[in-house]
Design a protein around this motif. Structure first.
Motif, PDB file in Angstrom:
ATOM      1  N   MET A 158      -8.431   2.750   4.740  1.00  0.00           N
ATOM      2  CA  MET A 158      -7.288   3.397   4.103  1.00  0.00           C
ATOM      3  C   MET A 158      -7.297   4.897   4.409  1.00  0.00           C
ATOM      4  O   MET A 158      -6.268   5.480   4.789  1.00  0.00           O
ATOM      5  CB  MET A 158      -7.357   3.174   2.601  1.00  0.00           C
ATOM      6  N   SER A 163      -4.688   7.221   6.379  1.00  0.00           N
ATOM      7  CA  SER A 163      -4.209   8.444   5.741  1.00  0.00           C
ATOM      8  C   SER A 163      -4.434   9.642   6.654  1.00  0.00           C
ATOM      9  O   SER A 163      -3.572  10.514   6.782  1.00  0.00           O
ATOM     10  CB  SER A 163      -4.928   8.607   4.402  1.00  0.00           C
ATOM     11  N   SER A 220       3.187   7.630   0.908  1.00  0.00           N
ATOM     12  CA  SER A 220       1.731   7.700   0.802  1.00  0.00           C
ATOM     13  C   SER A 220       1.280   7.676  -0.652  1.00  0.00           C
ATOM     14  O   SER A 220       0.151   7.286  -0.936  1.00  0.00           O
ATOM     15  CB  SER A 220       1.208   8.959   1.501  1.00  0.00           C
ATOM     16  N   TYR A 222      -2.409   4.236  -6.045  1.00  0.00           N
ATOM     17  CA  TYR A 222      -2.992   2.915  -6.281  1.00  0.00           C
ATOM     18  C   TYR A 222      -4.493   3.046  -6.543  1.00  0.00           C
ATOM     19  O   TYR A 222      -5.032   2.382  -7.444  1.00  0.00           O
ATOM     20  CB  TYR A 222      -2.714   2.025  -5.068  1.00  0.00           C
ATOM     21  N   TYR A 271      -0.407   4.409  -1.791  1.00  0.00           N
ATOM     22  CA  TYR A 271      -1.836   4.067  -1.761  1.00  0.00           C
ATOM     23  C   TYR A 271      -2.723   5.092  -2.447  1.00  0.00           C
ATOM     24  O   TYR A 271      -3.750   4.735  -3.003  1.00  0.00           O
ATOM     25  CB  TYR A 271      -2.343   3.747  -0.345  1.00  0.00           C
ATOM     26  N   LEU A 304      -0.688   1.556   3.473  1.00  0.00           N
ATOM     27  CA  LEU A 304      -0.370   0.840   2.233  1.00  0.00           C
ATOM     28  C   LEU A 304      -1.084  -0.494   2.140  1.00  0.00           C
ATOM     29  O   LEU A 304      -1.347  -0.987   1.052  1.00  0.00           O
ATOM     30  CB  LEU A 304       1.145   0.586   2.158  1.00  0.00           C
ATOM     31  N   ARG A 305      -1.391  -1.109   3.295  1.00  0.00           N
ATOM     32  CA  ARG A 305      -1.881  -2.482   3.265  1.00  0.00           C
ATOM     33  C   ARG A 305      -3.397  -2.571   3.267  1.00  0.00           C
ATOM     34  O   ARG A 305      -3.946  -3.663   3.286  1.00  0.00           O
ATOM     35  CB  ARG A 305      -1.326  -3.240   4.471  1.00  0.00           C
ATOM     36  N   GLN A 306      -4.093  -1.439   3.279  1.00  0.00           N
ATOM     37  CA  GLN A 306      -5.545  -1.500   3.450  1.00  0.00           C
ATOM     38  C   GLN A 306      -6.256  -1.788   2.126  1.00  0.00           C
ATOM     39  O   GLN A 306      -5.886  -1.258   1.093  1.00  0.00           O
ATOM     40  CB  GLN A 306      -6.058  -0.192   4.041  1.00  0.00           C
ATOM     41  N   GLN A 307      -7.283  -2.631   2.209  1.00  0.00           N
ATOM     42  CA  GLN A 307      -8.090  -2.935   1.033  1.00  0.00           C
ATOM     43  C   GLN A 307      -9.468  -2.285   1.124  1.00  0.00           C
ATOM     44  O   GLN A 307     -10.219  -2.261   0.159  1.00  0.00           O
ATOM     45  CB  GLN A 307      -8.259  -4.448   0.888  1.00  0.00           C
TER      46      GLN A 307
END
Lengths: 521, 186
Positions: free
Chosen positions: A311, A315, A435, A441, A438, A303-306
């Protein structure tokens, strides 16, 4: 000497053993020819493309051999390798991944000016190690397959020699890989010490005869679990994955995230179903614990990966957790669910990395999520494909294609096991919801955010990359509507467990079991 | 029923065993890589002697040739090429915590070995079988027979594994090409 192919191979005969390894040999011999061809002339971008295309041809030949064996329905007597549908189905998943890797790599190498044609050869060698893993019915072959795969992939992770992050990732992967190999070897040694065999079937029979097996056996299984845990990147043995996935070229990251994982899981499952069913009560809680930790932490940190590669790395850790659920079921239904999941996961992962590869700017190595903003406005088809792939990884019905069915069959296998895995299924469903945080998102960023000011248009990607994206998205959508045929194929692909009564006593490890003069001088 | 061994045999067993253990301890505790490598050679020689005492002359000879000879020479080459010959803090980055962890694992393994020596393990070969086998065929056939029969596939796969390692090492280790220099210049 009978050269005709028997329908059941006698693996103690070298010639028949060779015949049973035909698809693997196609790949290995192709790699050997291409390594000479690669070294024949100085490196150049054109050379890299030629060897890449030749590798694609070799992979297709191996795929044809696999499909021939699958249709003919060969079997085999006891021996170091298995000849069953499980092996051929896993081989198809592996070779599909290899094909997609090579296609992405040809374009990606062009952009990043990686001119070493040996890259494609290393992919072929790694894949032949994976095919051995799919076939292995002996812990020694499992070990050699894992090493052949890993050593090639260590080199592939660092193939971009101009990137410091690539070198860092490769070194980290190499050191932790060597560390995990020690666990694997120690586990094999302990299991051999406890049962006197390295052959999976013989281990299974002897462990069954001795009851649950002594502490030596259980410690050996625990060590093997740690070793496999490293290779498939389950929490808490996952710490290498994000850095390595981030540092490697995108096609290799996809290869590691999907195909390496598929091969390691295939051997993992076969070992657990064939050799250790008698110790089910000993390993089952450990596998359940690993699965829960992997699903929860992989998805939560995701969730926190940019950075999109990181990411996808988290996953993929989460997906390793879902696959462990199929393994924890401990049934052959779990095995079919695992193969189907691996197939769908391979398609979705390679599609995602085709998008990543096509959006990567030369030398940047990765793509940040904010670079995806407004992609719908500039590259609508890429954005659409990425949305389908994200929904497939999430397991969304219809729009996510077959991703939904992949998760569905895993859940079904877990619930219909002899000991229903209700807890695991609950965690699986809950973490899937997490999940969505993200995966959706990414879709939101692509469709609803305005494009960043001053961000150059992504360069038009190569034809092969576009082909991979279109093919994976289409296959996922089609399989999402008509999964029946592939499901039937994968459910035929469960490991054919011979009942102990039918298996001939065959002691691969017990070279001295029946004393008799071996050779006269 | 343990057969009694000649005193000379027992004496040699303890000499080589103690040498092997002391050299191994010195190998992991030395700060200078060259000194550590030399102690490893000593361990290998002592182990080779133990193999020969167990009637495995071929394995003993291979141990000296391959480990003490080839592998250690390559090891020393690497140390010298990378100029790691001097003891330095960088070369030895092990902290106190890791040393404690390593010691704990070592103690656990030692305990395991003691547990194994006290267990009643069924001998998988009858007494005297190996000696008779060697009389029949010499010392190499008992190694070669299984290697080229039961373990043939593993043996062949190992050669592919080595090929992959060589290709990987060459690809990563060779000189930069003109194309790569041009790419960096941009």
């Amino acid at each position: 000497m009978n050269l005709a192919m028997p329908s059941v191979f006698d693996l103690t005969q070298p010639l028949q053993l060779t015949a049973a390894l035909t698809p693997d040999l196609v790949l290995i011999i192709g790699a050997m020819i291409l390594v000479v061809a690669a070294a024949w002339r100085p490196d150049s971008a054109a050379r890299q493309r030629v060897v890449g295309w030749a590798s694609i041809v070799v992979t297709l030949l191996a795929m044809a051999a696999v499909i021939y064996f699958l249709i003919e329905g060969y079997g085999a007597g006891p021996g170091p390798i298995a000849v069953d549908n499980y092996r051929w189905m896993v081989d198809i998943v592996i070779l599909l991944g290899t094909l997609l890797t090579l296609m992405l790599a040809i374009d990606d190498n062009d952009r990043e000016l990686i001119t070493a044609p040996e890259m494609h050869v290393l992919v072929l060698l790694a894949s032949s190690g994976m095919m051995l893993l799919a076939a292995a019915r002996d812990l020694m072959i499992v070990f050699l397959g894992i090493e052949l795969m890993s050593i090639s992939v260590y080199a592939l992770a660092g193939i971009n020699r101009r990137s410091i992050r690539s070198a860092e990732g490769a070194l980290k992967y190499f050191l932790l890989g060597a560390f995990s190999t020690a666990f694997l070897l120690y586990g094999i040694a302990l299991v051999y010490g406890a049962t006197g065999a390295t052959n999976l079937e013989v281990i299974g029979q002897r462990a069954m005869a001795n009851g649950a097996g002594g502490p030596l056996f259980v410690i050996g299984i625990a060590m093997l679990l740690i070793g496999f845990g490293f290779k498939v990147a389950t929490v808490p043995f996952h710490m290498w994955a994000p850095d390595v996935y981030d540092g490697s070229p995108s096609p290799i990251t996809a290869y590691m995230a999907a195909t390496v994982k598929a091969a390691a899981f295939a051997a993992f499952l076969r070992a657990w179903l064939e050799a250790f069913p008698s110790a089910f009560n000993a390993w089952h809680p450990a596998v359940v614990g690993l699965a829960i930790a992997t699903m929860v932490l992989g998805n939560a940190i995701g969730l926190r990966q940019q950075n999109i590669k990181r990411m996808l790395a988290y996953s993929s850790i989460g997906h390793a957790g879902y696959l462990l659920v199929a393994l924890a079921a401990g049934t052959s239904q779990g095995a079919s669910a695992l193969i189907f999941y691996l197939l769908i996961y391979t398609l979705a992962t390679f599609g995602c990395f085709a998008v990543v590869s096509s959006l990567t700017r030369t030398g940047a190595g990765t793509v940040r999520l904010e670079e995806l903003a407004g992609l719908w406005n500039v590259r609508p088809w890429t954005a659409f494909g990425m949305a389908v792939l994200m929904l497939a990884l999430l397991g969304f019905p219809i729009f996510g294609g077959a991703g939904f069915f992949a998760k569905w069959y895993v859940i079904q296998a877990a619930l219909q096991s002899d000991t229903p895995q209700t807890l695991l299924v609950v965690v699986l469903v809950l973490t899937t919801v997490v999940s969505a945080g993200y995966y959706l998102y990414v879709i939101r960023v692509m469709f609803m955010r305005p494009r960043l000011e001053g961000l150059a248009l992504p360069v038009r990607s190569g034809g092969l990359t576009r082909f991979v994206l279109v093919a994976t998205v289409l296959l996922l959508l089609i399989l999402g509507i008509v999964p029946d045929y592939v499901v039937r194929l994968t459910s035929a692909g469960r490991p054919q467990l011979r009942s102990p009564a039918r298996a001939a006593p065959y002691a691969v490890g017990g070279g001295f079991a029946q004393p008799q003069p071996m050779l006269r001088r | 029923m343990q057969p009694t061994l000649p005193l000379f045999y027992t004496f040699n067993f303890y000499v080589f065993g103690i040498v092997a253990i002391i050299a191994a301890v010195l190998f992991v505790t030395r700060r200078s890589p060259v000194a550590a490598a030399m102690w490893l050679v000593t361990t290998m020689f002592a182990l080779a002697a133990l193999y020969i005492m167990m009637d495995a002359q071929f394995i003993g000879a291979i141990q000296v040739l391959v480990y003490a000879g080839a592998i250690m020479v390559v090891f020393l080459f690497v140390i010298m090429l990378l100029n790691l010959g001097q003891p330095s803090d960088v070369a030895d980055a092990r902290g106190r915590g890791w040393k404690l962890v390593a010691a704990a694992i070592g103690v656990a393994m030692l305990a395991q070995i003691f547990a194994l020596t006290r267990a009643h393990v069924q001998p998988s070969i009858p007494p005297g079988y190996l000696a008779r086998q060697i009389e029949y065929t010499g010392v190499i056939a008992p190694v070669a027979g299984p290697l080229f029969n039961e373990y043939l596939l593993a043996f062949e796969v190992t050669s592919v594994l080595l090929l992959a390692a060589v290709v990987g090492a060459v690809v990563l280790g060779r000189r930069r090409t003109a194309v790569e220099d041009a790419a960096d210049a941009r």
